[in-house]
Design an enzyme around this catalytic site. Structure first.
Site, short mmCIF file in Angstrom:
data_model
loop_
_atom_site.label_atom_id
_atom_site.label_comp_id
_atom_site.label_asym_id
_atom_site.label_seq_id
_atom_site.Cartn_x
_atom_site.Cartn_y
_atom_site.Cartn_z
CG ASP A 250 4.62 -7.38 -9.09
OD1 ASP A 250 3.98 -8.55 -9.03
OD2 ASP A 250 5.12 -6.58 -8.31
CG ASN A 258 0.47 -4.23 2.48
OD1 ASN A 258 -0.83 -4.00 2.04
ND2 ASN A 258 0.67 -5.70 1.82
CG HIS A 263 -3.12 -5.77 4.71
ND1 HIS A 263 -1.96 -6.71 4.40
CD2 HIS A 263 -4.38 -6.48 4.07
CE1 HIS A 263 -2.78 -7.67 3.50
NE2 HIS A 263 -3.88 -7.75 3.57
CG ASP A 267 -6.77 -4.68 0.80
OD1 ASP A 267 -5.46 -5.08 0.98
OD2 ASP A 267 -7.65 -5.48 1.79
CD GLU A 293 2.84 -7.58 -5.23
OE1 GLU A 293 2.33 -9.25 -5.60
OE2 GLU A 293 3.78 -8.17 -5.28
N1 LIG Z 1 -2.99 -5.18 0.75
C1 LIG Z 1 -2.49 -6.32 0.49
N2 LIG Z 1 -1.47 -6.89 0.22
C2 LIG Z 1 -1.70 -8.45 -0.38
C3 LIG Z 1 -2.48 -8.87 -1.06
N3 LIG Z 1 -1.57 -9.85 -1.39
C4 LIG Z 1 -0.57 -9.43 -1.41
N4 LIG Z 1 -0.31 -8.62 -0.77
C5 LIG Z 1 1.35 -8.70 -1.43
O1 LIG Z 1 2.11 -8.17 -1.61
C6 LIG Z 1 3.60 -8.24 -1.00
C7 LIG Z 1 3.91 -8.70 -2.68
O2 LIG Z 1 5.32 -8.66 -1.88
P1 LIG Z 1 6.67 -8.71 -2.47
O3 LIG Z 1 6.52 -10.37 -3.30
O4 LIG Z 1 7.52 -8.73 -1.51
O5 LIG Z 1 6.86 -7.83 -4.11
P2 LIG Z 1 7.34 -6.36 -3.98
O6 LIG Z 1 6.97 -5.30 -1.68
O7 LIG Z 1 5.99 -5.45 -4.17
O8 LIG Z 1 8.40 -5.89 -4.00
P3 LIG Z 1 8.51 -6.23 -6.06
O9 LIG Z 1 8.07 -6.67 -6.38
O10 LIG Z 1 9.90 -6.73 -5.81
O11 LIG Z 1 8.61 -4.15 -6.16
C8 LIG Z 1 3.38 -8.81 0.70
O12 LIG Z 1 3.23 -7.90 1.87
C9 LIG Z 1 1.54 -9.06 0.04
O13 LIG Z 1 1.52 -9.54 1.62
C10 LIG Z 1 -3.79 -7.98 -0.94
O14 LIG Z 1 -4.59 -8.36 -1.11
N5 LIG Z 1 -3.81 -6.86 -0.07
#
Ligand SMILES: Nc1nc2c(ncn2[C@@H]2O[C@H](COP(=O)(O)OP(=O)(O)OP(=O)(O)O)[C@@H](O)[C@H]2O)c(=O)[nH]1
Length: 402
Positions: A250, A258, A263, A267, A293
């Site tokens: 992860d 982001n 965004h 990506d 992610e």
């Molecule tokens: N750019 C982009 N962002 C994505 C995609 N899928 C998920 N995300 C973003 O990934 C982020 C995941 O955030 P969180 O679940 O809070 O996790 P994190 O910020 O990585 O924090 P930790 O995992 O605790 O380190 C969110 O902002 C989603 O919008 C994608 O396909 N593209």
């Protein structure tokens, strides 16, 4: 290779058709015209026996027919025609047959009208391979040749070939040929359309298969596909008693990436990390986008310690990851890895990997944590337990200062 046409005469069939599957089909098309030649040659020889045709002319017609057939066969069988858009040489072959039929028409006496049927046969045989306009061109060329022959015969000897007979041949024969070539064009049109639709369906099927199995952003396999593979690998691993590990990877604080860089930059990070995984991991290790992610790495036939080494190498490289178009973006990843236990289900294995990932996040991120059962812990007891991670016996790899 398609099955040999006749197991009793394989070497004869190979000599006749060749071994190349595509070429065999082409040669078969040419050979399929053989019966038409046989009939025409038999008619020429029989006509001479009946006194309708001079023996020398009958021999010339039959000999030329045989020469045309042999030449076309040789060009296709040798592969010479393979470079052409129509490797079967249908159009020139059909034109040669029509010219031969016209020669027979001129050479024959009062019964020459029957020869027009041979032209019709040629057009019917050719319509299964020619493009629609070629079929039409063949029909028009036949009518023009017939008109030239009729005019020539009448001018040469008006007494034995009076104008009304010529007019009858041209009007009835010509209109029949034209009508037939229009029908043949229509059939050819349908064939071309069906071919195109079959191609489009095949492409659509490929796209659907791709959509069903691939993550469009990263090009990695998607969760659905990976789940199928995991189920299969677990069965293999249990049957052959070989180790197998699964890791959940992860990106740390990805929301921050982001929010700060946009965004699109997020990506690009996902794509760059996927590319890194593809480049860095062994061919047999499979990486999938598990969602958002999060990535899942399957390491077949790898024990936990080796899986940790591979994962930590990936983790270190992720820190150096250059994100195209976004040089100021830097990331780190956390991972939780678990080795399959005896009789463990996929859900239970994933649960343990997930709990290990949680542990990696909880203890500071940018690290890999392995989930291992405590010694002597029965699998059934471990399943679904929150105490799956024995941090004392885990090889936990942390980056200095992280
Ligand atoms: N750019 C982009 N962002 C994505 C995609 N899928 C998920 N995300 C973003 O990934 C982020 C995941 O955030 P969180 O679940 O809070 O996790 P994190 O910020 O990585 O924090 P930790 O995992 O605790 O380190 C969110 O902002 C989603 O919008 C994608 O396909 N593209």
């Amino acid at each position: 290779m398609p099955p040999l046409p006749s197991p009793r005469f394989p070497s004869f069939a190979n000599a006749l058709l060749g071994r190349h599957p595509r070429r065999r089909r082409h040669v078969l098309f040419v050979l399929a015209t053989g019966p038409l030649y046989a009939v025409s040659m038999a008619v020429a020889i029989q006509s001479s026996a009946f006194g309708l045709l001079a023996p020398s002319l009958a021999l010339i017609l039959a000999g030329t027919s045989l020469a045309v057939f042999t030449l076309v066969y040789a060009l296709v069988r040798s592969g010479w025609s393979a470079r052409l858009s129509d490797p079967v040489l249908t159009f020139p072959h059909a034109m040669a047959c029509i010219v031969l039929s016209m020669a027979a028409y001129v050479a024959l006496g009062s019964d020459r009208g029957n020869v027009i049927i041979l032209i019709a046969q040629t057009i019917v045989a050719a319509m299964f391979r020619l493009r629609p306009l070629q079929v039409l061109a063949l029909g028009c060329a036949s009518v023009l040749l017939l008109a030239a022959a009729v005019t020539g015969l009448h001018h040469h000897d008006p007494a034995s070939f009076p104008a009304p007979v010529g007019w009858l041949h041209l009007s009835v024969g010509g209109s029949t040929i034209l009508l037939l070539s229009l029908v043949a064009k229509w059939v050819s049109d349908i064939r071309v359309r069906l071919d195109r639709q079959a191609r489009e369906l095949k492409d659509a099927l490929t796209t659907v298969q791709q959509l069903a199995t691939t993550d469009m952003l990263t090009g990695l396999m998607n969760r659905r596909m990976m789940t199928e593979i995991l189920e299969r690998e677990i069965r293999q691993s249990l049957r052959h008693d070989t180790p197998m590990c699964v890791a959940l990877i992860d990106i740390d604080h990805f929301k921050h990436v982001n929010d700060r860089h946009g965004h699109a930059a997020g990506d690009e990070v996902l794509k760059a990390l996927a590319a890194l995984g593809r480049k860095d991991l062994r061919q047999v290790d499979l990486l999938a986008r598990w969602g958002g992610e999060e990535f899942l790495l399957l390491l077949p036939r790898v024990p936990l310690a080796d899986a940790l080494v591979a994962l930590d190498r990936l983790r270190l490289q992720a820190q150096q990851l250059a994100v195209p178009g976004h040089p100021s973006v830097h990331i780190s990843v956390s991972a939780g890895v678990a080795q399959l236990r005896e009789d463990e289900t996929l859900d239970a294995l994933l649960d343990r990997a997930d709990t290990a990932l949680y542990e990696a996040k909880r203890t500071g991120r940018n690290r890999c944590v392995a989930a291992v059962p405590r010694s002597g812990e029965p699998a059934a007891q471990a399943e679904g337990s929150a105490l799956l991670i024995d941090l004392r016996s885990v090889a936990r790899l942390q980056e200095d200062g992280a």
